[in-house]
Design a protein around this motif. Structure first.
Motif, PDB file in Angstrom:
ATOM      1  N   HIS A  74     -93.460 -44.597  66.782  1.00  0.00           N
ATOM      2  CA  HIS A  74     -92.581 -45.724  66.462  1.00  0.00           C
ATOM      3  C   HIS A  74     -91.803 -45.400  65.188  1.00  0.00           C
ATOM      4  O   HIS A  74     -92.345 -44.767  64.268  1.00  0.00           O
ATOM      5  CB  HIS A  74     -93.397 -47.007  66.212  1.00  0.00           C
ATOM      6  N   LEU A  88     -91.382 -56.459  69.211  1.00  0.00           N
ATOM      7  CA  LEU A  88     -90.270 -55.547  69.507  1.00  0.00           C
ATOM      8  C   LEU A  88     -89.497 -56.066  70.727  1.00  0.00           C
ATOM      9  O   LEU A  88     -90.071 -56.706  71.598  1.00  0.00           O
ATOM     10  CB  LEU A  88     -90.804 -54.147  69.807  1.00  0.00           C
ATOM     11  N   ARG A  93     -87.623 -50.758  71.837  1.00  0.00           N
ATOM     12  CA  ARG A  93     -88.580 -49.855  72.496  1.00  0.00           C
ATOM     13  C   ARG A  93     -87.907 -48.708  73.233  1.00  0.00           C
ATOM     14  O   ARG A  93     -88.569 -47.735  73.602  1.00  0.00           O
ATOM     15  CB  ARG A  93     -89.435 -50.654  73.488  1.00  0.00           C
ATOM     16  N   TRP A  96     -87.879 -45.183  71.692  1.00  0.00           N
ATOM     17  CA  TRP A  96     -89.297 -44.815  71.544  1.00  0.00           C
ATOM     18  C   TRP A  96     -89.844 -44.272  72.869  1.00  0.00           C
ATOM     19  O   TRP A  96     -90.477 -43.207  72.912  1.00  0.00           O
ATOM     20  CB  TRP A  96     -90.065 -46.054  71.080  1.00  0.00           C
ATOM     21  N   HIS A 163    -104.563 -52.558  59.883  1.00  0.00           N
ATOM     22  CA  HIS A 163    -103.634 -52.151  60.947  1.00  0.00           C
ATOM     23  C   HIS A 163    -102.424 -53.079  60.909  1.00  0.00           C
ATOM     24  O   HIS A 163    -102.581 -54.284  60.661  1.00  0.00           O
ATOM     25  CB  HIS A 163    -104.319 -52.233  62.304  1.00  0.00           C
ATOM     26  N   TYR A 164    -101.234 -52.517  61.154  1.00  0.00           N
ATOM     27  CA  TYR A 164    -100.027 -53.343  61.051  1.00  0.00           C
ATOM     28  C   TYR A 164     -99.965 -54.441  62.112  1.00  0.00           C
ATOM     29  O   TYR A 164     -99.302 -55.458  61.939  1.00  0.00           O
ATOM     30  CB  TYR A 164     -98.754 -52.490  61.107  1.00  0.00           C
ATOM     31  N   MET A 165    -100.659 -54.229  63.220  1.00  0.00           N
ATOM     32  CA  MET A 165    -100.585 -55.207  64.317  1.00  0.00           C
ATOM     33  C   MET A 165    -101.627 -56.295  64.092  1.00  0.00           C
ATOM     34  O   MET A 165    -102.829 -56.046  64.214  1.00  0.00           O
ATOM     35  CB  MET A 165    -100.852 -54.475  65.631  1.00  0.00           C
TER      36      MET A 165
HETATM   37  O1  LIG Z   1     -94.680 -52.054  72.707  1.00  0.00           O
HETATM   38  C1  LIG Z   1     -95.159 -52.560  71.701  1.00  0.00           C
HETATM   39  O2  LIG Z   1     -95.046 -53.745  71.395  1.00  0.00           O
HETATM   40  C2  LIG Z   1     -95.935 -51.689  70.751  1.00  0.00           C
HETATM   41  O3  LIG Z   1     -96.129 -50.412  71.252  1.00  0.00           O
HETATM   42  C3  LIG Z   1     -97.272 -52.311  70.448  1.00  0.00           C
HETATM   43  O4  LIG Z   1     -98.029 -52.338  71.615  1.00  0.00           O
HETATM   44  C4  LIG Z   1     -97.947 -51.655  69.249  1.00  0.00           C
HETATM   45  O5  LIG Z   1     -97.419 -50.435  68.892  1.00  0.00           O
HETATM   46  C5  LIG Z   1     -99.418 -51.470  69.357  1.00  0.00           C
HETATM   47  O6  LIG Z   1    -100.047 -52.490  69.999  1.00  0.00           O
HETATM   48  C6  LIG Z   1    -100.030 -51.205  68.005  1.00  0.00           C
HETATM   49  O7  LIG Z   1    -101.032 -52.065  67.690  1.00  0.00           O
END
Ligand SMILES: O=C(O)[C@H](O)[C@@H](O)[C@H](O)[C@H](O)CO
Ligand SMILES: Nc1ncnc2c1ncn2[C@@H]1O[C@H](COP(=O)(O)OP(=O)(O)OP(=O)(O)O)[C@@H](O)[C@H]1O
Length: 215
Positions: A74, A88, A93, A96, A163-165
């Motif tokens: 990413h 996102l 995406r 990516w 973790h960022y998520m």
């Molecule tokens: O497509 C997306 O929204 C992303 O790839 C996510 O899925 C995050 O990168 C992942 O979950 C990290 O925690």
């Protein structure tokens, strides 16, 4: 509003049976040959927290195949966006997914297979990865879809520190998710709601079966 055009969906089998019996492609375009044997891309998919990384690491060790962690591809902008609590978009995406596809093909130059983690939440995202087979008839793309409930995903993401998520992003992941349909015959469905060791075993068993079939 997103403006980027979508790439074409990979062609499906022709509907016309007579045309499906006629091929104008030279045999080398039709699949693997002794000179270029079958190669596999194993995409471990599902929303945040379903266990993609855990399963991918297990498959990497079990089958001695290289493993690409999709999250590390990413852009910093995408990561900042997710860390700030914004899901996102398709546009975010798009590049990516293309980068991941290119990285897999590049890895296959020196390996019979590669494992990739990628949420691949929507059908069109999986289609972007499927395009890896275009012009590479020796390459097969497979998806291991880790299915878990929103409650389970929340618990796992909440339990993960640094973790960022964050857990409040799980809802948007589940909302975006288009679970693979029965016509997506390259998808291996894994019940990912159980204990980690059980889930890893289920994924390993399904992957091994496909590997044995195409050996
Ligand atoms: O497509 C997306 O929204 C992303 O790839 C996510 O899925 C995050 O990168 C992942 O979950 C990290 O925690
Ligand atoms: N089957 C499981 N049971 C319980 N906990 C699990 C299981 N699988 C993974 N975990 C834990 O849940 C958290 C999320 O797992 P993991 O990072 O593998 O998921 P992920 O799908 O790669 O998530 P992300 O897309 O957010 O990176 C981790 O802390 C991991 O140790």
């Amino acid at each position: 509003m997103e403006h980027k055009p979508l790439p074409p969906t990979p062609p499906t089998e022709p509907n016309n049976p007579s045309s499906s019996m006629t091929t104008h492609n030279p045999p080398t375009n039709g699949g693997p040959t002794p000179e270029s044997p079958q190669k596999h891309i194993w995409v471990i998919t599902g929303p945040a927290g379903c266990g993609k990384t855990s399963v991918a690491e297990h498959l990497h060790q079990t089958f001695s195949l290289p493993y690409l962690e999709g999250d590390t591809y990413h852009t910093p902008d995408n990561v900042s966006k997710m860390a700030a609590g914004h899901p996102l978009t398709d546009t975010d995406r798009w590049d990516w997914l293309i980068t991941l596809r290119t990285a897999c093909l590049s890895t296959l130059k020196t390996s019979p297979g590669v494992i990739l983690t990628c949420s691949a939440l929507k059908r069109k995202y999986r289609d972007v990865l499927r395009i890896a087979s275009y012009g590479h008839p020796d390459v097969k793309v497979h998806f291991v879809f880790l299915k878990a409930s929103e409650v389970v995903l929340m618990e796992r993401v909440r339990g993960r520190k640094d973790h960022y998520m964050k857990d409040y992003m799980v809802k948007s992941q589940v909302e975006s998710l288009e679970s693979p349909g029965s016509d997506e015959t390259d998808v291996l469905l894994v019940d990912a709601g159980g204990e980690a060791e059980v889930v890893k075993g289920l994924a390993e068993g399904l992957v091994k079966k496909v590997m044995d079939r195409s050996a």
